[in-house]
Design a protein around this motif. Structure first.
Motif, mmCIF file in Angstrom:
data_model
loop_
_atom_site.group_PDB
_atom_site.id
_atom_site.type_symbol
_atom_site.label_atom_id
_atom_site.label_comp_id
_atom_site.label_asym_id
_atom_site.label_seq_id
_atom_site.Cartn_x
_atom_site.Cartn_y
_atom_site.Cartn_z
ATOM 1 N N GLU A 127 0.838 -1.211 0.000
ATOM 2 C CA GLU A 127 0.000 0.000 0.000
ATOM 3 C C GLU A 127 0.868 1.254 0.000
ATOM 4 O OE1 GLU A 127 -3.136 2.279 2.989
ATOM 5 O OE2 GLU A 127 -2.927 0.101 3.128
ATOM 6 N N ALA A 128 1.922 1.254 0.841
ATOM 7 C CA ALA A 128 2.814 2.415 0.899
ATOM 8 C C ALA A 128 3.583 2.588 -0.404
ATOM 9 C CB ALA A 128 3.779 2.251 2.066
ATOM 10 N N TYR A 129 4.072 1.487 -0.976
ATOM 11 C CA TYR A 129 4.863 1.574 -2.198
ATOM 12 C C TYR A 129 4.022 2.035 -3.385
ATOM 13 C CZ TYR A 129 9.461 -0.044 -0.794
ATOM 14 O OH TYR A 129 10.719 -0.115 -0.258
ATOM 15 N N ALA A 130 2.765 1.660 -3.414
ATOM 16 C CA ALA A 130 1.896 2.133 -4.489
ATOM 17 C C ALA A 130 1.786 3.648 -4.436
ATOM 18 C CB ALA A 130 0.513 1.491 -4.366
ATOM 19 N N SER A 131 1.658 4.206 -3.233
ATOM 20 C CA SER A 131 1.569 5.654 -3.067
ATOM 21 C C SER A 131 2.907 6.333 -3.337
ATOM 22 C CB SER A 131 1.095 5.973 -1.644
ATOM 23 O OG SER A 131 1.076 7.361 -1.423
ATOM 24 N N LEU A 132 3.996 5.757 -2.830
ATOM 25 C CA LEU A 132 5.323 6.337 -3.042
ATOM 26 C C LEU A 132 5.711 6.311 -4.511
ATOM 27 C CD1 LEU A 132 7.160 4.679 -0.005
ATOM 28 C CD2 LEU A 132 6.526 7.087 -0.226
ATOM 29 N N SER A 135 3.997 9.226 -6.275
ATOM 30 C CA SER A 135 4.574 10.530 -5.939
ATOM 31 C C SER A 135 6.073 10.603 -6.230
ATOM 32 C CB SER A 135 4.342 10.828 -4.453
ATOM 33 O OG SER A 135 4.986 9.862 -3.627
ATOM 34 N N LYS A 136 6.644 9.516 -6.760
ATOM 35 C CA LYS A 136 8.072 9.443 -7.073
ATOM 36 C C LYS A 136 8.920 9.764 -5.844
ATOM 37 C CE LYS A 136 7.642 10.401 -12.011
ATOM 38 N NZ LYS A 136 8.081 11.240 -13.142
ATOM 39 N N THR A 137 8.578 9.126 -4.750
ATOM 40 C CA THR A 137 9.336 9.269 -3.506
ATOM 41 C C THR A 137 10.219 8.040 -3.324
ATOM 42 O OG1 THR A 137 7.526 10.524 -2.495
ATOM 43 C CG2 THR A 137 9.165 9.578 -1.006
ATOM 44 N N GLY A 138 11.514 8.255 -3.215
ATOM 45 C CA GLY A 138 12.446 7.133 -3.088
ATOM 46 C C GLY A 138 12.231 6.358 -1.807
ATOM 47 N N ALA A 139 12.386 5.036 -1.888
ATOM 48 C CA ALA A 139 12.211 4.179 -0.719
ATOM 49 C C ALA A 139 13.123 2.960 -0.832
ATOM 50 C CB ALA A 139 10.757 3.738 -0.579
ATOM 51 N N LEU A 140 13.539 2.451 0.333
ATOM 52 C CA LEU A 140 14.417 1.281 0.379
ATOM 53 C C LEU A 140 14.072 0.483 1.635
ATOM 54 C CD1 LEU A 140 16.869 -0.304 -0.706
ATOM 55 C CD2 LEU A 140 18.342 1.261 0.569
ATOM 56 N N ALA A 158 17.454 2.488 15.851
ATOM 57 C CA ALA A 158 16.754 1.262 16.224
ATOM 58 C C ALA A 158 15.300 1.574 16.578
ATOM 59 C CB ALA A 158 17.452 0.606 17.405
ATOM 60 N N LEU A 159 14.388 0.768 16.040
ATOM 61 C CA LEU A 159 12.965 0.924 16.302
ATOM 62 C C LEU A 159 12.375 -0.439 16.661
ATOM 63 C CD1 LEU A 159 11.993 3.187 13.252
ATOM 64 C CD2 LEU A 159 12.401 3.949 15.599
ATOM 65 N N ASP A 160 11.154 -0.420 17.122
ATOM 66 C CA ASP A 160 10.422 -1.661 17.370
ATOM 67 C C ASP A 160 8.940 -1.346 17.238
ATOM 68 O OD1 ASP A 160 9.576 -4.173 18.039
ATOM 69 O OD2 ASP A 160 9.943 -3.973 20.184
ATOM 70 N N CYS A 161 8.439 -1.438 16.005
ATOM 71 C CA CYS A 161 7.042 -1.074 15.755
ATOM 72 C C CYS A 161 6.515 -1.876 14.573
ATOM 73 C CB CYS A 161 6.909 0.424 15.484
ATOM 74 S SG CYS A 161 7.927 1.020 14.122
ATOM 75 N N THR A 162 5.207 -1.939 14.469
ATOM 76 C CA THR A 162 4.583 -2.643 13.353
ATOM 77 C C THR A 162 4.757 -1.858 12.067
ATOM 78 O OG1 THR A 162 2.461 -1.595 13.849
ATOM 79 C CG2 THR A 162 2.878 -3.751 14.842
ATOM 80 N N VAL A 163 4.715 -2.549 10.945
ATOM 81 C CA VAL A 163 4.819 -1.903 9.642
ATOM 82 C C VAL A 163 3.471 -1.284 9.308
ATOM 83 C CG1 VAL A 163 5.305 -2.220 7.198
ATOM 84 C CG2 VAL A 163 6.557 -3.556 8.902
ATOM 85 N N ASN A 164 3.476 0.018 9.072
ATOM 86 C CA ASN A 164 2.261 0.761 8.758
ATOM 87 C C ASN A 164 2.503 1.618 7.537
ATOM 88 O OD1 ASN A 164 0.626 3.483 9.148
ATOM 89 N ND2 ASN A 164 -0.539 1.847 10.151
ATOM 90 N N LYS A 169 5.388 6.059 4.673
ATOM 91 C CA LYS A 169 5.360 7.271 3.841
ATOM 92 C C LYS A 169 5.991 8.451 4.571
ATOM 93 C CE LYS A 169 0.920 6.627 2.744
ATOM 94 N NZ LYS A 169 -0.414 6.880 2.129
ATOM 95 N N ASN A 170 5.816 8.514 5.889
ATOM 96 C CA ASN A 170 6.443 9.587 6.662
ATOM 97 C C ASN A 170 7.950 9.406 6.755
ATOM 98 O OD1 ASN A 170 4.271 11.273 7.403
ATOM 99 N ND2 ASN A 170 3.585 9.799 8.919
ATOM 100 N N ILE A 171 8.396 8.152 6.929
ATOM 101 C CA ILE A 171 9.835 7.895 7.029
ATOM 102 C C ILE A 171 10.543 8.266 5.729
ATOM 103 C CG2 ILE A 171 11.576 6.058 7.181
ATOM 104 C CD1 ILE A 171 9.805 4.655 9.210
ATOM 105 N N PHE A 172 9.945 7.899 4.579
ATOM 106 C CA PHE A 172 10.596 8.128 3.282
ATOM 107 C C PHE A 172 10.277 9.491 2.661
ATOM 108 C CE2 PHE A 172 10.516 3.343 3.253
ATOM 109 C CZ PHE A 172 11.888 3.196 3.358
#
Length: 295
Positions: A127-132, A135-140, A158-164, A169-172
């Motif tokens: 879902e996130a990659y479809a949106s990114l 919008s041509k927002t780089g992601a890895l 370091a984080l510990d959270c579910t993938v949302n 989209k906020n991170i990238f």
């Protein structure tokens, strides 16, 4: 004949019946050994483990050969080395004990919850990659499998959270402080962001490939991880597995590919689709030298 009967009686006396307590004992020891092995892999302590094993072998051999001085020295090293290891790996041991304390008994013998979390992570990633991509927002993103990526996680946050999807989209987002690095997913949970990955050592890669794609291919060369990439210039979605890069993926194809790679047992009934995707990757061998971004 009497001697044989006596020997059989002695053997019978030595063999104890196998009961429930023995089964519990074996299960507990198997669990402890498994956790120790996983601890060594997560902390990249393979070399330390080999060193300890060599010391123990040297201690045993020196005892058998009656090398008293060597045996004395090895004994002292092992005796004080145990304390040194506790001090050296204090953060890892503490984290291990904390994880044990948070683990439910049902999770010890079942990975069903982990699979459910990974399934949700794949859905949110697509879902996130479809949106990114739009919008041509780089992601890895790096999906860890058997090879632990602890060294890469240490280079980021370091984080510990579910993938949302919204979190990704906020991170990238290109103004976010962690957008240049990679997000690392372990067992369906984000464990690191803004992480640096090793660059590919393949000299035949196209010059058109940017740092993001080279890092993604490099991570897939050094480990068994599955790496998903979004181009900042074209919005194209790519996936790297085993040093092979498959580009220009639709979100639906990305989801099927991630499920085939990360949840293989779940896809047994979809073998024709899996066969087609593996064929795509075989065909993608020739695309390792072609790319589309300069970021």
């Amino acid at each position: 004949m009497e001697g044989i009967l006596y020997l059989l009686q002695q053997l019978k006396a030595m063999v104890t019946p196998f009961g429930i307590s023995d089964l519990i004992d074996i299960l507990i020891m198997a669990f402890i050994i498994y956790k120790v092995i996983m601890f060594i892999r997560r902390t990249s302590s393979g070399a330390v483990a080999k060193g300890i094993l060599l010391l123990l072998v040297a201690l045993l051999v020196s005892g058998v050969l009656q090398l008293n001085t060597v045996n004395f020295l090895m004994g002292k090293i092992v005796e004080y080395g145990a304390l040194a290891l506790v001090v050296l790996f204090q953060p890892e041991i503490r984290r291990f004990l904390e994880q044990m304390g948070r683990t439910n008994l049902g999770k010890v013998f079942s990975n069903a919850e982990e699979r459910n979390e990974l399934d949700g992570a794949i859905t949110q990633t697509v879902e996130a990659y479809a949106s990114l991509s739009k919008s041509k927002t780089g992601a890895l993103m790096v999906f860890e499998r058997k090879n632990m990526l602890e060294d890469a996680i240490k280079t980021g946050t370091a984080l510990d959270c579910t993938v949302n999807a919204e979190l990704l989209k906020n991170i990238f987002w290109n103004k976010a402080p962690l957008h240049d690095g990679a997000v690392i997913v372990r067992a369906g949970r984000i464990v690191g962001a803004g992480c640096m990955l090793p660059m590919s050592g393949n000299v035949n890669l196209s010059r058109e490939l940017g740092m993001r794609h080279r890092a993604g291919i490099g991570a897939s060369e050094h480990t068994d991880a599955v790496v998903a990439i979004v181009s900042e210039e074209t919005g194209s979605i790519s996936v790297a597995v085993g040093g092979m890069l498959k580009r220009h993926l639709a979100p639906e194809t990305l989801e099927r590919l991630l499920r085939n790679e990360l949840l293989p047992e779940q896809e047994e009934n979809e073998s024709p689709a899996k066969f087609r995707l593996m064929s795509l990757f075989r065909a993608g061998k020739g695309e390792k030298g072609h790319g589309e971004e300069n970021h």
